[in-house]
Write an enzyme that holds these catalytic residues in place. Structure first.
Site, mmCIF file in Angstrom:
data_model
loop_
_atom_site.group_PDB
_atom_site.id
_atom_site.type_symbol
_atom_site.label_atom_id
_atom_site.label_comp_id
_atom_site.label_asym_id
_atom_site.label_seq_id
_atom_site.Cartn_x
_atom_site.Cartn_y
_atom_site.Cartn_z
ATOM 1 N N HIS A 80 37.946 51.570 45.671
ATOM 2 C CA HIS A 80 37.212 52.222 46.762
ATOM 3 C C HIS A 80 36.173 51.264 47.342
ATOM 4 O O HIS A 80 35.977 51.197 48.549
ATOM 5 C CB HIS A 80 36.513 53.493 46.266
ATOM 6 C CG HIS A 80 37.471 54.546 45.788
ATOM 7 N ND1 HIS A 80 38.611 54.864 46.485
ATOM 8 C CD2 HIS A 80 37.477 55.344 44.680
ATOM 9 C CE1 HIS A 80 39.272 55.820 45.833
ATOM 10 N NE2 HIS A 80 38.604 56.118 44.730
ATOM 11 N N LEU A 82 33.282 52.175 71.382
ATOM 12 C CA LEU A 82 34.299 52.744 70.494
ATOM 13 C C LEU A 82 33.711 53.991 69.845
ATOM 14 O O LEU A 82 32.552 53.979 69.430
ATOM 15 C CB LEU A 82 34.661 51.721 69.399
ATOM 16 C CG LEU A 82 35.473 52.242 68.207
ATOM 17 C CD1 LEU A 82 36.930 52.507 68.606
ATOM 18 C CD2 LEU A 82 35.444 51.261 67.036
ATOM 19 N N ASP A 95 44.966 55.000 52.379
ATOM 20 C CA ASP A 95 45.423 55.354 51.027
ATOM 21 C C ASP A 95 45.791 54.107 50.228
ATOM 22 O O ASP A 95 46.217 53.095 50.786
ATOM 23 C CB ASP A 95 46.625 56.298 51.147
ATOM 24 C CG ASP A 95 46.926 57.000 49.834
ATOM 25 O OD1 ASP A 95 46.010 57.137 48.996
ATOM 26 O OD2 ASP A 95 48.086 57.425 49.639
#
Ligand code: IPE
Ligand code: IPE
Ligand code: MG
Length: 237
Positions: free
Chosen positions: A27, A121, A10
């Site tokens: 963004h 991962l 955020d």
């Protein structure tokens, strides 16, 4: 080291605003921070990293911002999947992807298939994800199994239920990080947060880097996880 870390990424909009730019600039800058987070997770043996990229509520933002976010998702899939695959990363998108356009859905499926056998991962990208949706979706799948007669309602327990949620088969969530200064869950991993440790930082997502990640992990490592036991029980166990 936590086995499974989730991050609510955020603060992109505020980061851009602080620089006098439009929100979508933030963004775009956030993509570099995603790379940093993935690199840190890989280098430190974290097994699963789950990133909140777009919530089921984020559709309510101005159409222009939503469009940029979708475009960015598309671009990142184009530019990053090859490298992720080379680095042994398994990519999964969690959320209700049916709302995305068919090209994007196909691209996601292709990337998931390409990386399916990787085990360095697991990188879960939560897109059009909502914690309530995840729970309802699991309930619906179980109801279908009951309706088909392959499952008895009395056989539904926490483990059967968990197996139908979107992070099934991954280690339990150990650490949830939220950047951007808010202290809330915003409908992220509601079911999975049961015993996760929470770490909140004021750092805005585009400024997140390996040292922010390391600080969160250090804080986590210093905590005593009791899972309902007493502190004494945990020490002697
Ligand atoms: C997080 O940053 C990214 C998404 C929700 C897609 P925000 O866009 O929410 O940034 P702030 O919270 O407005 O600063
Ligand atoms: C949560 O951030 C969603 C993502 C980071 C993708 P929001 O910015 O949407 O959360 P609220 O609206 O402040 O709770
Ligand atoms: Mg926000």
């Amino acid at each position: 080291m936590p086995k499974h870390v989730a991050i609510i990424m955020d603060g992109n909009g505020r980061w851009a605003r602080q620089k006098g730019k439009i929100r979508t600039f933030g963004h775009k800058a956030g993509v570099d921070a995603v790379r940093e987070a993935v690199k840190y997770a890989r280098k430190n043996g974290i097994q699963a990293l789950t990133l909140f990229a777009f919530s089921s509520e984020n559709w309510k933002r101005p159409a222009e911002e939503v469009n940029v976010l979708m475009e960015l998702f598309n671009l990142v899939l184009n530019s990053e999947v090859k490298r992720l695959n080379k680095n042994g990363v398994r990519l999964k998108v969690i959320g209700d992807t049916r709302r995305f356009d068919t090209k994007l859905v196909e691209k996601i499926a292709k990337a998931e298939l390409l990386t399916a056998a990787n085990d360095a991962l697991t990188l879960n990208i939560a897109a059009n994800y909502g914690g309530r949706w995840d729970i309802v979706d699991a309930a619906r799948q179980l109801a279908e199994d009951v309706a088909e007669g392959v499952l008895q309602p009395s056989d539904i327990d926490e483990s059967t239920f968990d197996n139908h949620t979107s992070l099934a088969s991954l280690p339990d969530l150990d650490l949830l990080i939220r950047t951007g200064g808010e202290h809330r869950i915003s409908n992220f991993l509601l079911w999975q947060c049961a015993y996760a440790e929470f770490y909140f930082t004021d750092v805005l997502w585009p400024d997140f880097n390996e040292s922010t990640f390391a600080a969160a992990v250090k804080d986590y490592a210093e905590r005593q996880r009791r899972f309902g036991l007493t502190g004494e029980q945990v020490v002697t166990n």
